[in-house]
Design an enzyme around this catalytic site. Structure first.
Site, PDB file in Angstrom:
ATOM      1  CG  ASP A 139     -36.270   6.682  39.411  1.00  0.00           C
ATOM      2  OD1 ASP A 139     -35.827   7.910  38.888  1.00  0.00           O
ATOM      3  OD2 ASP A 139     -37.412   6.987  40.081  1.00  0.00           O
ATOM      4  CG  ASN A 168     -38.953  11.330  31.906  1.00  0.00           C
ATOM      5  OD1 ASN A 168     -38.542  10.002  31.636  1.00  0.00           O
ATOM      6  ND2 ASN A 168     -39.115  11.818  33.136  1.00  0.00           N
TER       7      ASN A 168
HETATM    8  C1  IPE Z   1     -39.667   7.345  35.514  1.00  0.00           C
HETATM    9  O1  IPE Z   1     -38.785   7.857  36.380  1.00  0.00           O
HETATM   10  C2  IPE Z   1     -39.118   7.088  33.828  1.00  0.00           C
HETATM   11  C3  IPE Z   1     -38.119   6.798  33.601  1.00  0.00           C
HETATM   12  C4  IPE Z   1     -37.003   6.147  34.563  1.00  0.00           C
HETATM   13  C5  IPE Z   1     -37.512   6.639  32.312  1.00  0.00           C
HETATM   14  P1  IPE Z   1     -39.213   9.274  36.448  1.00  0.00           P
HETATM   15  O2  IPE Z   1     -38.233   9.750  37.518  1.00  0.00           O
HETATM   16  O3  IPE Z   1     -39.700  10.375  35.473  1.00  0.00           O
HETATM   17  O4  IPE Z   1     -40.749   9.256  37.341  1.00  0.00           O
HETATM   18  P2  IPE Z   1     -41.159  10.265  38.536  1.00  0.00           P
HETATM   19  O5  IPE Z   1     -41.400  11.490  37.538  1.00  0.00           O
HETATM   20  O6  IPE Z   1     -40.449  10.106  39.657  1.00  0.00           O
HETATM   21  O7  IPE Z   1     -42.594   9.402  38.892  1.00  0.00           O
HETATM   22  C1  IPE Z   2     -34.228   8.055  35.722  1.00  0.00           C
HETATM   23  O1  IPE Z   2     -33.272   9.029  36.752  1.00  0.00           O
HETATM   24  C2  IPE Z   2     -33.630   8.463  34.450  1.00  0.00           C
HETATM   25  C3  IPE Z   2     -34.797   9.161  33.793  1.00  0.00           C
HETATM   26  C4  IPE Z   2     -35.997   9.411  34.103  1.00  0.00           C
HETATM   27  C5  IPE Z   2     -34.475   9.665  32.436  1.00  0.00           C
HETATM   28  P1  IPE Z   2     -34.080  10.127  37.356  1.00  0.00           P
HETATM   29  O2  IPE Z   2     -33.344  11.433  36.012  1.00  0.00           O
HETATM   30  O3  IPE Z   2     -35.309  10.331  37.182  1.00  0.00           O
HETATM   31  O4  IPE Z   2     -33.073  10.408  38.522  1.00  0.00           O
HETATM   32  P2  IPE Z   2     -33.973  11.126  39.867  1.00  0.00           P
HETATM   33  O5  IPE Z   2     -35.099  10.422  40.147  1.00  0.00           O
HETATM   34  O6  IPE Z   2     -33.970  12.348  39.750  1.00  0.00           O
HETATM   35  O7  IPE Z   2     -32.950  10.582  40.995  1.00  0.00           O
HETATM   36 MG    MG Z   3     -36.749   9.738  38.920  1.00  0.00          MG
END
Ligand code: IPE
Ligand code: IPE
Ligand code: MG
Length: 237
Positions: A18, A66
């Site tokens: 994340d 996602n």
């Molecule tokens: C969790 O991260 C999913 C992945 C890292 C693939 P998200 O960024 O999607 O989670 P939320 O929405 O903050 O809970």
């Molecule tokens: C994690 O990074 C990757 C996926 C969830 C695909 P994020 O895209 O969630 O990054 P933040 O949370 O917006 O910083």
């Molecule tokens: Mg995220």
């Protein structure tokens, strides 16, 4: 079904990658630049994990939730997986890594499904480390799918137990994660390994995924080794 065991080195480490978006934002870059940097961090972390003796390494790359992101970001993430398979499969193979996928491959572009399947087939005989990509994965979805699978097999109610359910998960045959790492400082599971994580140890480093280093991994492993995992019992003296 192998049970989690007490050991200073976790057999199975799972990572919620994340913070890619925040990493990019802090640099004035588009979110996809963060996802690209995050994808480039996979190889060094896989190598460090294999050197540390970790046998299973799972990466949460795309959740069932996602899909709610803007269309361009979703297609960018699909493209990055496609590129990752193209660029990294041979290197992973050469390093003795076996690739697996958990989640629903159907739902991804058909050419991408085929690429993932081919990479899994190519590396299926490797034993040094198993790298599991959670892509289009959701923990609740996995449990629902497992129950459906068992019912479709005609299992009677009394045959549905924890062992049967574990064997019907995407992770059948993979030990439960000993350690789950979520980068970026968020303190939630976001639908990751819901069934399997009941006795996992958790680590929440504040670093965004593209900056998560081999040293960060080493530090977490050192701290993990000091934890007292009781599994509901009492510490042996
Ligand atoms: C969790 O991260 C999913 C992945 C890292 C693939 P998200 O960024 O999607 O989670 P939320 O929405 O903050 O809970
Ligand atoms: C994690 O990074 C990757 C996926 C969830 C695909 P994020 O895209 O969630 O990054 P933040 O949370 O917006 O910083
Ligand atoms: Mg995220």
């Amino acid at each position: 079904m192998p049970k989690a065991e007490k050991s200073p080195i976790p057999a199975h480490v799972a990572i919620i990658m994340d913070g890619n978006g925040r990493w990019a934002k802090a640099r004035g870059l588009p979110r996809l630049a963060g996802h690209r940097a995050g994808t480039q961090n996979l190889r060094p972390i896989i190598r460090a994990a294999a050197l540390a003796g970790i046998k299973y390494l799972t990466f949460y790359a795309f959740s069932t939730e996602n899909w709610n992101r803007p269309r361009e970001e979703v297609s960018g993430l699909m493209k990055l997986l496609d590129e990752f398979i193209d660029k990294e499969t041979q290197a992973l193979h050469a390093e003795g890594a076996r690739l697996l996928h958990i989640g629903h491959l159907e739902g991804l572009p058909p050419t991408l499904q085929k690429k993932v399947e081919d990479a899994i087939a190519l590396t299926s005989g490797n034993t040094r480390i198993t790298v599991i990509l959670a892509f289009n994965y959701g923990g609740r979805d996995e449990i629902v799918s497992a129950v459906r699978r068992l019912l479709a097999q005609g299992l009677p109610a009394e045959a549905i137990d924890e062992q049967a359910l574990s064997g019907a998960m995407f992770t059948a045959g993979i030990p439960d994660p000993d350690l789950i790492i979520r980068t970026s400082g968020e303190l939630r599971t976001s639908n990751f390994l819901t069934w399997q994580s009941v006795y996992s140890e958790w680590a929440f480093p504040k670093v965004n995924w593209p900056d998560f280093s081999e040293e960060d991994l080493t530090n977490i492993l050192r701290e993990f080794a000091r934890r007292d995992r009781r599994f509901g019992g009492l510490t042996e003296s």
